[in-house]
Motif scaffolding. Structure first.
Motif, PDB file in Angstrom:
ATOM      1  N   TRP A   1       0.843  -1.205   0.000  1.00 32.92           N
ATOM      2  CA  TRP A   1       0.000   0.000   0.000  1.00 32.92           C
ATOM      3  C   TRP A   1       0.877   1.253   0.000  1.00 32.92           C
ATOM      4  N   THR A   2       1.658   1.405  -1.064  1.00 34.67           N
ATOM      5  CA  THR A   2       2.595   2.528  -1.134  1.00 34.67           C
ATOM      6  C   THR A   2       1.879   3.802  -1.557  1.00 34.67           C
ATOM      7  N   GLY A   3       2.529   4.921  -1.359  1.00 35.72           N
ATOM      8  CA  GLY A   3       2.024   6.183  -1.874  1.00 35.72           C
ATOM      9  C   GLY A   3       1.228   7.006  -0.873  1.00 35.72           C
ATOM     10  N   VAL A   4       1.070   6.509   0.337  1.00 36.41           N
ATOM     11  CA  VAL A   4       0.387   7.320   1.353  1.00 36.41           C
ATOM     12  C   VAL A   4       1.291   8.494   1.723  1.00 36.41           C
ATOM     13  N   ARG A   5       0.773   9.696   1.542  1.00 34.20           N
ATOM     14  CA  ARG A   5       1.579  10.910   1.800  1.00 34.20           C
ATOM     15  C   ARG A   5       0.822  11.864   2.710  1.00 34.20           C
TER      16      ARG A   5
ATOM     17  N   ALA B   1      -2.050  -7.344   5.879  1.00 37.61           N
ATOM     18  CA  ALA B   1      -1.288  -8.578   5.716  1.00 37.61           C
ATOM     19  C   ALA B   1       0.157  -8.456   6.178  1.00 37.61           C
ATOM     20  N   SER B   2       0.561  -7.264   6.618  1.00 38.49           N
ATOM     21  CA  SER B   2       1.923  -7.112   7.130  1.00 38.49           C
ATOM     22  C   SER B   2       1.978  -5.891   8.024  1.00 38.49           C
ATOM     23  N   GLY B   3       3.058  -5.825   8.799  1.00 36.28           N
ATOM     24  CA  GLY B   3       3.336  -4.601   9.525  1.00 36.28           C
ATOM     25  C   GLY B   3       3.896  -3.549   8.574  1.00 36.28           C
ATOM     26  N   VAL B   4       4.276  -2.399   9.112  1.00 40.22           N
ATOM     27  CA  VAL B   4       4.783  -1.338   8.246  1.00 40.22           C
ATOM     28  C   VAL B   4       6.226  -1.596   7.819  1.00 40.22           C
ATOM     29  N   THR B   5       6.494  -1.218   6.586  1.00 40.97           N
ATOM     30  CA  THR B   5       7.868  -1.180   6.093  1.00 40.97           C
ATOM     31  C   THR B   5       8.064   0.154   5.379  1.00 40.97           C
ATOM     32  N   VAL B   6       9.319   0.466   5.098  1.00 40.51           N
ATOM     33  CA  VAL B   6       9.629   1.738   4.451  1.00 40.51           C
ATOM     34  C   VAL B   6       9.096   1.746   3.023  1.00 40.51           C
ATOM     35  N   ASP B   7       8.449   2.826   2.667  1.00 42.80           N
ATOM     36  CA  ASP B   7       7.905   3.009   1.315  1.00 42.80           C
ATOM     37  C   ASP B   7       9.033   3.482   0.396  1.00 42.80           C
TER      38      ASP B   7
ATOM     39  N   LYS C   1      16.365   9.077   7.343  1.00 42.96           N
ATOM     40  CA  LYS C   1      15.090   9.422   8.015  1.00 42.96           C
ATOM     41  C   LYS C   1      13.937   9.281   7.046  1.00 42.96           C
ATOM     42  N   PRO C   2      13.530   8.041   6.804  1.00 40.69           N
ATOM     43  CA  PRO C   2      12.385   7.837   5.913  1.00 40.69           C
ATOM     44  C   PRO C   2      11.134   8.447   6.539  1.00 40.69           C
ATOM     45  N   ARG C   3      10.319   9.060   5.712  1.00 37.88           N
ATOM     46  CA  ARG C   3       9.084   9.649   6.226  1.00 37.88           C
ATOM     47  C   ARG C   3       7.898   8.723   6.079  1.00 37.88           C
ATOM     48  N   TRP C   4       7.919   7.957   4.997  1.00 37.58           N
ATOM     49  CA  TRP C   4       6.690   7.270   4.584  1.00 37.58           C
ATOM     50  C   TRP C   4       6.814   5.767   4.688  1.00 37.58           C
ATOM     51  N   LEU C   5       5.731   5.179   5.147  1.00 39.61           N
ATOM     52  CA  LEU C   5       5.691   3.747   5.425  1.00 39.61           C
ATOM     53  C   LEU C   5       4.478   3.143   4.722  1.00 39.61           C
ATOM     54  N   HIS C   6       4.481   1.842   4.638  1.00 36.97           N
ATOM     55  CA  HIS C   6       3.272   1.199   4.115  1.00 36.97           C
ATOM     56  C   HIS C   6       3.098  -0.187   4.703  1.00 36.97           C
ATOM     57  N   VAL C   7       1.871  -0.650   4.694  1.00 42.31           N
ATOM     58  CA  VAL C   7       1.571  -2.038   5.037  1.00 42.31           C
ATOM     59  C   VAL C   7       1.270  -2.785   3.734  1.00 42.31           C
ATOM     60  N   HIS C   8       1.040  -4.067   3.842  1.00 43.76           N
ATOM     61  CA  HIS C   8       0.531  -4.840   2.712  1.00 43.76           C
ATOM     62  C   HIS C   8      -0.938  -5.162   2.974  1.00 43.76           C
ATOM     63  N   VAL C   9      -1.700  -5.203   1.902  1.00 42.51           N
ATOM     64  CA  VAL C   9      -3.134  -5.471   2.002  1.00 42.51           C
ATOM     65  C   VAL C   9      -3.465  -6.667   1.123  1.00 42.51           C
ATOM     66  N   LYS C  10      -4.172  -7.609   1.716  1.00 38.67           N
ATOM     67  CA  LYS C  10      -4.496  -8.863   1.015  1.00 38.67           C
ATOM     68  C   LYS C  10      -6.004  -8.990   0.826  1.00 38.67           C
TER      69      LYS C  10
END
Length: 154
Positions: free
Chosen positions: A29-33, A70-76, A95-104
DNA sequence: GCCAACGTTGGC
DNA sequence: GCCAACGTTGGC
């Protein structure tokens, strides 16, 4: 305890049918800003949480399926890619700003249109339906989740 | 394409 | 820390 979420996706980018065709029927689920949406993913989402998969910015906006976290957060990674529309020049690997989870995907449903959602008193409390609501990820109460499921029954 | 609502930015 | 300007979202 299981929680519930509504997550917006533009079908041009990833529709419910696109999701169904992906390996493991899972999408990063990338692209959340937006910080609020990011913080929901980072601080509150748990693997197994229920997700209402919502089509936005399209001809027929509405809930198109059920999914789960489907997952915890990882760096986007898209924040570091100058070619990506989600590139963020202020983000750094340090210093990454943005994270994402996976969605199933759980299952595709009939389209529960935004119009129908607005017509249902039992859904009136949903944050999505509040005037001016733009958040791409919003929490859904167990009552709202159940009400949506009831409307999706054949 | 319009535009209202909202978030972010940056000068002060 | 205020707040005006600007950018984005997303339904219509």
């Amino acid at each position: 305890m299981t929680q519930y979420w509504l997550m917006k996706s533009e079908p041009d980018e990833c529709s419910i049918d696109d999701l169904a065709r992906l390996p493991q029927q899972t999408v990063p689920w990338t692209g959340v800003r937006n910080y609020q949406a990011r913080n929901f993913m980072r601080d509150a989402m748990k693997v197994g949480d229920g997700v209402l998969f919502y089509h936005s910015s399209c001809a027929e906006p509405g809930i198109a399926g059920l999914a789960e976290v489907a997952s915890g957060v990882t760096v986007d990674e898209t924040q570091f890619d100058p070619q990506s529309p989600y590139f963020d020049p202020k983000a750094s690997r340090d210093k990454p700003r943005w994270l994402h989870v996976h969605v199933k995907l759980r299952r595709k449903t009939r389209l529960l249109s935004l119009r129908e959602m607005r017509s249902r008193p039992e859904l009136a409390s949903m944050l999505l339906l509040k005037p001016g609501s733009r958040l791409s990820i919003t929490p859904v109460t167990p009552q709202e989740w159940q009400a949506v499921l009831a409307l999706l029954e054949p």
